[in-house]
Design a protein around this motif. Structure first.
Motif, PDB file in Angstrom:
ATOM      1  N   CYS A  25      -3.877   9.635   2.948  1.00 22.62           N
ATOM      2  CA  CYS A  25      -2.637   8.976   2.520  1.00 22.62           C
ATOM      3  C   CYS A  25      -2.869   7.471   2.359  1.00 22.62           C
ATOM      4  O   CYS A  25      -2.449   6.867   1.366  1.00 22.62           O
ATOM      5  CB  CYS A  25      -1.524   9.249   3.533  1.00 22.62           C
ATOM      6  SG  CYS A  25      -0.939  10.950   3.455  1.00 22.62           S
ATOM      7  N   PHE A  26      -3.518   6.880   3.335  1.00 20.01           N
ATOM      8  CA  PHE A  26      -3.776   5.440   3.288  1.00 20.01           C
ATOM      9  C   PHE A  26      -4.604   5.086   2.045  1.00 20.01           C
ATOM     10  O   PHE A  26      -4.303   4.127   1.330  1.00 20.01           O
ATOM     11  CB  PHE A  26      -4.521   5.033   4.567  1.00 20.01           C
ATOM     12  CG  PHE A  26      -4.655   3.555   4.757  1.00 20.01           C
ATOM     13  CD1 PHE A  26      -3.606   2.811   5.251  1.00 20.01           C
ATOM     14  CD2 PHE A  26      -5.843   2.896   4.444  1.00 20.01           C
ATOM     15  CE1 PHE A  26      -3.725   1.431   5.435  1.00 20.01           C
ATOM     16  CE2 PHE A  26      -5.975   1.530   4.621  1.00 20.01           C
ATOM     17  CZ  PHE A  26      -4.912   0.789   5.115  1.00 20.01           C
ATOM     18  N   MET A  27      -5.636   5.889   1.778  1.00 21.18           N
ATOM     19  CA  MET A  27      -6.501   5.625   0.625  1.00 21.18           C
ATOM     20  C   MET A  27      -5.741   5.824  -0.696  1.00 21.18           C
ATOM     21  O   MET A  27      -5.980   5.114  -1.671  1.00 21.18           O
ATOM     22  CB  MET A  27      -7.755   6.512   0.660  1.00 21.18           C
ATOM     23  CG  MET A  27      -8.664   6.253   1.847  1.00 21.18           C
ATOM     24  SD  MET A  27      -9.065   4.506   2.106  1.00 21.18           S
ATOM     25  CE  MET A  27     -10.213   4.226   0.785  1.00 21.18           C
ATOM     26  N   LEU A  28      -4.818   6.770  -0.716  1.00 24.72           N
ATOM     27  CA  LEU A  28      -3.990   6.941  -1.916  1.00 24.72           C
ATOM     28  C   LEU A  28      -3.132   5.688  -2.132  1.00 24.72           C
ATOM     29  O   LEU A  28      -2.970   5.225  -3.265  1.00 24.72           O
ATOM     30  CB  LEU A  28      -3.102   8.195  -1.796  1.00 24.72           C
ATOM     31  CG  LEU A  28      -2.116   8.411  -2.945  1.00 24.72           C
ATOM     32  CD1 LEU A  28      -2.835   8.535  -4.296  1.00 24.72           C
ATOM     33  CD2 LEU A  28      -1.249   9.653  -2.708  1.00 24.72           C
ATOM     34  N   GLY A  29      -2.639   5.136  -1.035  1.00 27.26           N
ATOM     35  CA  GLY A  29      -1.877   3.879  -1.138  1.00 27.26           C
ATOM     36  C   GLY A  29      -2.717   2.788  -1.777  1.00 27.26           C
ATOM     37  O   GLY A  29      -2.261   2.051  -2.660  1.00 27.26           O
ATOM     38  N   ARG A  30      -3.957   2.694  -1.335  1.00 26.19           N
ATOM     39  CA  ARG A  30      -4.868   1.694  -1.922  1.00 26.19           C
ATOM     40  C   ARG A  30      -5.015   1.914  -3.431  1.00 26.19           C
ATOM     41  O   ARG A  30      -5.014   0.965  -4.215  1.00 26.19           O
ATOM     42  CB  ARG A  30      -6.264   1.840  -1.288  1.00 26.19           C
ATOM     43  CG  ARG A  30      -6.354   1.330   0.121  1.00 26.19           C
ATOM     44  CD  ARG A  30      -7.150   0.025   0.131  1.00 26.19           C
ATOM     45  NE  ARG A  30      -7.025  -0.630   1.411  1.00 26.19           N
ATOM     46  CZ  ARG A  30      -7.955  -0.589   2.353  1.00 26.19           C
ATOM     47  NH1 ARG A  30      -9.080   0.078   2.150  1.00 26.19           N
ATOM     48  NH2 ARG A  30      -7.779  -1.225   3.487  1.00 26.19           N
TER      49      ARG A  30
END
Ligand code: DHB
Ligand code: FE
Length: 329
Positions: free
Chosen positions: A163-168
């Motif tokens: 999820c965090f990497m998708l945010g990036r």
């Protein structure tokens, strides 16, 4: 270029929507909850984003157990409220931003995040309740919205790290969009709660507060929380909190926490809310002066001056919010 100016996280308790629709917001039980969002609504009115990306989860309203996309991006021109069993909520139809949504889909998919593209979709309390909490109950929502639905209903949900990497990847997509749009990203759901089974009603304020602290200061730590820990510590539905990490991933590493609210309970749930702003200097530095601005030096203010004015306005806004920091506990 478009840029992300802030992230907002908020619970989506469906009973909050029912309290609004049934005009119970002044009742003491609900006033306690709604009072925590008064300053946030003011903040939102002042910030006036051009677009909001709302990361939320569908509760088998537009999807069903037959089709369960992990990440589904709303690329439609509009998103009507879903009928969740009592008729659609009396809230405005959400207007989309198909152009920016398609741009995000292209950028993110080419960055190897395989989103489902939704050209038709209805939105349930997972999206409409946070919208009410931050925008109030207007006749029309004040800005277009791009919904991003995340599967946190059927095992296996995505990891917090994913999820965090998708945010990036979403941040990169936005920063490569040519129009000067100011974007706010919502992470919704949570906090600790369990709706059914022997542990129904579980709330873990210690876990929630540590989550809020780390969301601001050390989100990398949160990306390492495994699903079982969410289940054990925050209850089965506490897994909704991975959606907050998409919002956080879309922000800069260092952010200013300008507001926080936490109260228990609302229905079976701990209500948590936080506003994080990207630091103005970092935003201003990344944004190259647009052609229009460069071509009109006679307008008076330089881009640096303009950035400084915006920075001053942001610090004033932050001071105002902090000085009245409420409530909850
Ligand atoms: C409740 C909370 C939720 O997040 C949800 O989607 C449904 C119900 C509850 O507290 O009852
Ligand atoms: Fe939920």
């Amino acid at each position: 270029m478009a840029r992300i100016i802030a992230g907002v996280a908020s619970s989506h308790v469906p009973a909050i929507g029912a309290a609004i629709d049934n005009k119970q917001t002044e009742e003491p039980y609900w006033k306690r909850v709604f009072s925590g969002f008064e300053r946030s609504k003011e903040w939102m009115r002042e910030v006036k984003p051009d677009v909001a990306i709302v990361v939320y989860n569908d509760h088998a309203s537009t999807f069903s157990v037959e089709i369960v996309p992990t990440f589904a991006l709303g690329c439609a021109p509009e998103f009507p409220p879903a009928d969740e069993g009592w008729g659609p909520r009396p809230v405005p139809v959400v207007q989309g931003h198909p152009e920016l949504a398609s741009h995000i889909a292209q950028s993110v998919i080419l960055d190897e995040f395989d989103l489902t593209i939704c050209n038709k979709m209805e939105v349930d309390h997972g999206l409409t309740v946070p919208m009410n909490l931050l925008f109030g109950s207007p006749q029309e929502w004040p800005c277009p919205v791009i919904p991003l639905a995340v599967n946190v209903v059927l095992y296996p949900p995505p990891t917090g790290h994913r999820c965090f990497m998708l945010g990036r990847a979403i941040r990169k997509a936005i920063e490569s969009y040519p129009d000067d749009l100011r974007v706010v990203v919502f992470g919704t759901g949570g906090m600790s709660h369990q709706i059914s089974g022997p542990r129904a009603g579980l709330i873990n304020s210690k876990f929630d507060k540590a989550f809020l602290d780390n969301l601001t200061k050390d989100p990398a730590r949160l990306t390492r929380i495994p699903h079982l820990e969410y289940m054990r510590e925050a209850g089965a539905e506490g897994i909704e909190m991975v959606m907050w990490l998409i919002m956080r991933g879309a922000l800069d590493d260092k952010v200013d926490e300008v507001y926080r609210f936490y109260t228990v309970p609302a229905s079976n749930t701990a209500v948590g809310h936080i506003i994080l702003e990207n630091r103005r200097r970092a935003v201003a530095k990344r944004a190259p002066p647009s052609k229009a601005k460069r071509a009109s030096p006679s307008k008076g203010k330089s881009n640096t001056q303009r950035a400084k004015t915006k920075q001053a306005a942001a610090s004033q806004r932050q001071d105002r919010l902090r000085s009245g920091r409420p409530q909850g506990d």
